[in-house]
Design a protein around this motif. Sequence first.
Motif, mmCIF file in Angstrom:
data_model
loop_
_atom_site.group_PDB
_atom_site.id
_atom_site.type_symbol
_atom_site.label_atom_id
_atom_site.label_comp_id
_atom_site.label_asym_id
_atom_site.label_seq_id
_atom_site.Cartn_x
_atom_site.Cartn_y
_atom_site.Cartn_z
ATOM 1 N N TYR A 275 0.835 -1.204 0.000
ATOM 2 C CA TYR A 275 0.000 0.000 0.000
ATOM 3 C C TYR A 275 0.878 1.265 0.000
ATOM 4 N N GLN B 272 -9.788 3.019 -2.933
ATOM 5 C CA GLN B 272 -10.054 2.149 -1.779
ATOM 6 C C GLN B 272 -10.449 0.741 -2.247
ATOM 7 N N PHE C 130 -7.481 -1.317 -3.383
ATOM 8 C CA PHE C 130 -6.665 -1.907 -2.320
ATOM 9 C C PHE C 130 -7.426 -2.973 -1.519
ATOM 10 N N VAL C 131 -8.749 -2.865 -1.481
ATOM 11 C CA VAL C 131 -9.533 -3.943 -0.854
ATOM 12 C C VAL C 131 -9.348 -5.224 -1.681
ATOM 13 N N HIS D 196 -5.922 -6.634 -1.113
ATOM 14 C CA HIS D 196 -5.890 -7.322 0.187
ATOM 15 C C HIS D 196 -6.528 -8.712 0.088
ATOM 16 N N MET E 200 -6.778 7.311 4.002
ATOM 17 C CA MET E 200 -7.269 6.271 3.111
ATOM 18 C C MET E 200 -7.052 4.847 3.633
ATOM 19 N N LEU E 201 -5.914 4.632 4.262
ATOM 20 C CA LEU E 201 -5.632 3.274 4.754
ATOM 21 C C LEU E 201 -6.662 2.867 5.825
ATOM 22 N N ARG F 237 -9.705 3.898 6.013
ATOM 23 C CA ARG F 237 -10.971 3.617 5.305
ATOM 24 C C ARG F 237 -10.921 2.263 4.603
ATOM 25 N N ILE F 238 -9.746 1.930 4.082
ATOM 26 C CA ILE F 238 -9.606 0.628 3.404
ATOM 27 C C ILE F 238 -9.822 -0.494 4.421
ATOM 28 N N TYR F 239 -9.201 -0.352 5.589
ATOM 29 C CA TYR F 239 -9.375 -1.384 6.630
ATOM 30 C C TYR F 239 -10.835 -1.454 7.092
ATOM 31 N N LYS G 195 -13.410 -0.851 5.220
ATOM 32 C CA LYS G 195 -14.126 -1.551 4.138
ATOM 33 C C LYS G 195 -13.886 -3.057 4.232
ATOM 34 N N ILE G 196 -12.619 -3.416 4.494
ATOM 35 C CA ILE G 196 -12.262 -4.845 4.591
ATOM 36 C C ILE G 196 -13.039 -5.485 5.748
#
Lengths: 176, 90
Positions: free
Chosen positions: A7, A33, A36-37, A40, B25-26, B28-30, B32-33
């Motif tokens: 990332y 976003q 990157f989801v 992951h 952003m990171l 928000r990404i987490y 979302k995950i």
Amino acid sequence: MNFEEIYHASKDQIFNLVLQYLQNIEDTEEVTQDVFVTVHEQLDNFQNKSTISTWIYRIAINKSLDFIKAKKAKKRFGFITSIFGDRDGELKYDQPNFDHPGVLMEQKEQMELLFSHINALPDTQKTALILHKIEGKSQQEIADIMNSTPKAVESLVQRAKTNLKKKITKKRRILR
Amino acid sequence: MKNTNNIDPTNRLASIQKVHAPEYMLTRIYAKIDSLKEIKVKPSTAWSMIGGVAMVIIINVAILFQNNSTIQSESTIISEMGMEINNSIY
């Protein structure tokens, strides 16, 4: 490389790439976003057939193009509902909004027009042009990302330039 | 007069400046995950649910077929259940 390392190494590149497709900061944040989801989720399944950066670039390009398609479909649906009468007469889709933070204020109008022509290009030409002219990638790098050959990439960029010139000339004639 | 037709319009694209991805952003990404993890149903759970529904349907169909094969005439049931009406009131 773990997810966070990937990332931090690629966030700015991917953010900028998506921004060139969408030209809107809010949409770009959302799509980046999502990219990157997916990274992951799929990281364990990544096969070293290409480099990680090439793989992430492909995901970003596909997500951006899918987002544009979905927005166009929504726009079409909004148009249909507006024809058949909406209770309050409101359109059900967002108007495209040019909000590109990388464009200088004094060039905003010209760039908005140029991007409107780029947006009308076929997906492959648009991708080749963005990667070559804005992201500064070599033909070989673009060929790797697009699963193509450098020759084909060169031809795509040339066709994109020719089409752009035609569109701009046509627009100028209309405006005269 | 300068001929603008020969100028490559894509040259202007080189002036686009690079921007940085937002710091948040990171996070928000987490988020979302995590939200996706909550929604996700394990395949084993999904299959056991499908199996359960299929079992209920099979049992229902089986009972329906069993009932059809043992349908008795109305008069037999009435006589077996002692429901004959032998008065003149009705």
